[in-house]
Design a protein around this motif. Structure first.
Motif, PDB file in Angstrom:
ATOM      1  N   TYR A 158       0.819  -1.217   0.000  1.00 34.97           N
ATOM      2  CA  TYR A 158       0.000   0.000   0.000  1.00 34.97           C
ATOM      3  C   TYR A 158       0.848   1.261   0.000  1.00 34.97           C
ATOM      4  CZ  TYR A 158      -2.831   3.866   1.646  1.00 34.97           C
ATOM      5  OH  TYR A 158      -3.433   5.091   1.764  1.00 34.97           O
TER       6      TYR A 158
ATOM      7  N   PHE B  82      -3.651   6.042  -5.077  1.00 32.27           N
ATOM      8  CA  PHE B  82      -5.024   6.537  -5.210  1.00 32.27           C
ATOM      9  C   PHE B  82      -4.955   8.029  -5.565  1.00 32.27           C
ATOM     10  CE2 PHE B  82      -5.381   2.884  -2.470  1.00 32.27           C
ATOM     11  CZ  PHE B  82      -6.632   2.344  -2.678  1.00 32.27           C
TER      12      PHE B  82
ATOM     13  N   LEU C  88      -8.546   5.146   2.315  1.00 29.11           N
ATOM     14  CA  LEU C  88      -7.834   4.567   1.184  1.00 29.11           C
ATOM     15  C   LEU C  88      -7.085   3.299   1.577  1.00 29.11           C
ATOM     16  CD1 LEU C  88      -6.441   7.838  -0.459  1.00 29.11           C
ATOM     17  CD2 LEU C  88      -8.618   6.655  -0.874  1.00 29.11           C
TER      18      LEU C  88
ATOM     19  N   TRP D 141      -7.695  -0.479   0.161  1.00 24.00           N
ATOM     20  CA  TRP D 141      -6.603  -1.315  -0.363  1.00 24.00           C
ATOM     21  C   TRP D 141      -6.657  -2.697   0.266  1.00 24.00           C
ATOM     22  CZ3 TRP D 141      -2.694  -0.750  -3.967  1.00 24.00           C
ATOM     23  CH2 TRP D 141      -1.635  -1.664  -3.897  1.00 24.00           C
TER      24      TRP D 141
ATOM     25  N   ALA E  68      -9.043  -3.162  -3.129  1.00 26.39           N
ATOM     26  CA  ALA E  68      -8.551  -2.177  -4.089  1.00 26.39           C
ATOM     27  C   ALA E  68      -7.123  -2.431  -4.535  1.00 26.39           C
ATOM     28  CB  ALA E  68      -8.663  -0.769  -3.498  1.00 26.39           C
ATOM     29  N   SER E  69      -6.410  -3.269  -3.800  1.00 26.58           N
ATOM     30  CA  SER E  69      -5.041  -3.611  -4.229  1.00 26.58           C
ATOM     31  C   SER E  69      -5.042  -4.320  -5.574  1.00 26.58           C
ATOM     32  CB  SER E  69      -4.359  -4.494  -3.182  1.00 26.58           C
ATOM     33  OG  SER E  69      -5.077  -5.713  -3.015  1.00 26.58           O
TER      34      SER E  69
ATOM     35  N   TRP F  34      -7.138  -3.470  -8.044  1.00 25.01           N
ATOM     36  CA  TRP F  34      -7.711  -2.576  -9.037  1.00 25.01           C
ATOM     37  C   TRP F  34      -6.640  -1.908  -9.887  1.00 25.01           C
ATOM     38  CZ3 TRP F  34     -11.372   0.735  -5.473  1.00 25.01           C
ATOM     39  CH2 TRP F  34     -12.405  -0.093  -4.970  1.00 25.01           C
TER      40      TRP F  34
ATOM     41  N   THR G 107      -5.026   1.596 -11.503  1.00 21.54           N
ATOM     42  CA  THR G 107      -4.865   2.946 -10.970  1.00 21.54           C
ATOM     43  C   THR G 107      -6.064   3.811 -11.336  1.00 21.54           C
ATOM     44  OG1 THR G 107      -2.454   2.789 -11.097  1.00 21.54           O
ATOM     45  CG2 THR G 107      -3.399   5.000 -10.977  1.00 21.54           C
TER      46      THR G 107
ATOM     47  N   ARG H 185      -8.800   3.085  -8.890  1.00 25.27           N
ATOM     48  CA  ARG H 185      -8.474   3.646  -7.572  1.00 25.27           C
ATOM     49  C   ARG H 185      -8.654   5.162  -7.576  1.00 25.27           C
ATOM     50  NH1 ARG H 185      -4.488  -0.681  -7.385  1.00 25.27           N
ATOM     51  NH2 ARG H 185      -2.907   0.670  -8.309  1.00 25.27           N
TER      52      ARG H 185
ATOM     53  N   TYR I 242     -12.298   5.840  -7.218  1.00 27.57           N
ATOM     54  CA  TYR I 242     -12.708   5.623  -5.827  1.00 27.57           C
ATOM     55  C   TYR I 242     -12.334   6.829  -4.964  1.00 27.57           C
ATOM     56  CZ  TYR I 242     -12.921   3.741  -1.122  1.00 27.57           C
ATOM     57  OH  TYR I 242     -13.215   3.568   0.201  1.00 27.57           O
TER      58      TYR I 242
ATOM     59  N   TRP J 179     -18.615  -0.390  -3.887  1.00 29.55           N
ATOM     60  CA  TRP J 179     -17.343  -0.719  -4.524  1.00 29.55           C
ATOM     61  C   TRP J 179     -16.974  -2.195  -4.406  1.00 29.55           C
ATOM     62  CZ3 TRP J 179     -14.767   2.400  -7.773  1.00 29.55           C
ATOM     63  CH2 TRP J 179     -15.172   3.723  -7.834  1.00 29.55           C
TER      64      TRP J 179
END
Length: 216
Positions: A49, A54, A116, A120, A124-125, A127, A129, A132, A135, A186
């Motif tokens: 992360y 993001f 954020l 993650w 979201a890790s 996803w 860029t 993100r 988001y 999401w």
């Protein structure tokens, strides 16, 4: 649709985000307890992360006001004046986390309802860029971003509801409903402790419902 700061200043703020067309359809309202149960439970990992993954705050519609300013405009109790380069002056805001009012925009942070780092951890890790960024600048879901006191936002940091709830106790139903709304929108997961904390609060929120549009 492009909107200049002058146009924004003239619009009723409740209408600001109704101007852009949407092809997505809102899900039927779901009782909060059912929405929590519908979330996927998974272990979390913060490996890799970095906040820079993001990109924010952007000016998606190129009207001169970035995401932070758009939220401040939308949530103002008393509308501020919008100057050159979207500089805000005057106005009043209410931070529901800690039941405080402010008359200077600089005293407020824009909180990602689901931080954020938590996003993650929760999916979201995986996803792109681009997703993100969408988001981190989500203006299409009214509860995704919220103007709150800087002190409450920094106290919350990247904690989930098992670790932090707003100091104003009578806002917990609202907070947990909004948290669940963003996770639902999401497709983010929850861990066991988080779900337990959400369910504990939800027991005292019999009328709370989750209604959102799935993110593109």
């Amino acid at each position: 649709m492009l909107r200049s700061p002058a146009v924004l200043a003239a619009l009723p703020f409740a209408a600001v985000f109704l101007l852009a067309p949407s092809t997505a359809h809102a899900q039927a309202p779901t009782p909060l307890t059912e929405a929590i149960e519908a979330l996927t439970v998974a272990e979390e990992s913060r490996e890799g992360y970095d906040r820079s993954l993001f990109p924010h705050w952007t000016d998606a519609d190129r009207n001169g006001c970035n995401t932070r300013a758009e939220v401040l405009l939308e949530e103002a109790v008393t509308a501020p004046e919008v100057g050159e380069r979207c500089r805000l002056s005057g106005g009043e805001w209410y931070s529901y986390y800690d039941d405080r009012s402010f008359t200077e925009a600089r005293a407020l942070d824009i909180d990602h309802m689901v931080p954020l780092a938590e996003a993650w951890d929760s999916g979201a890790s995986q996803w792109s860029t681009q997703r993100r960024q969408a988001y981190a600048n989500d203006l299409d879901e009214p509860v995704a971003l919220v103007a709150v006191s800087a002190s409450s936002n920094r106290s919350k940091a990247d904690k989930d509801p098992s670790q932090w709830l707003p100091p104003a106790a009578d806002t917990h139903c609202r907070y947990v409903t909004e948290w669940t709304t963003v996770k639902t929108r999401w497709g983010l997961t929850v861990d066991e402790a988080e779900r337990e904390a959400l369910n504990t609060v939800a027991q005292d929120c019999p009328d709370a419902v989750v209604e959102t549009t799935p993110a593109p």
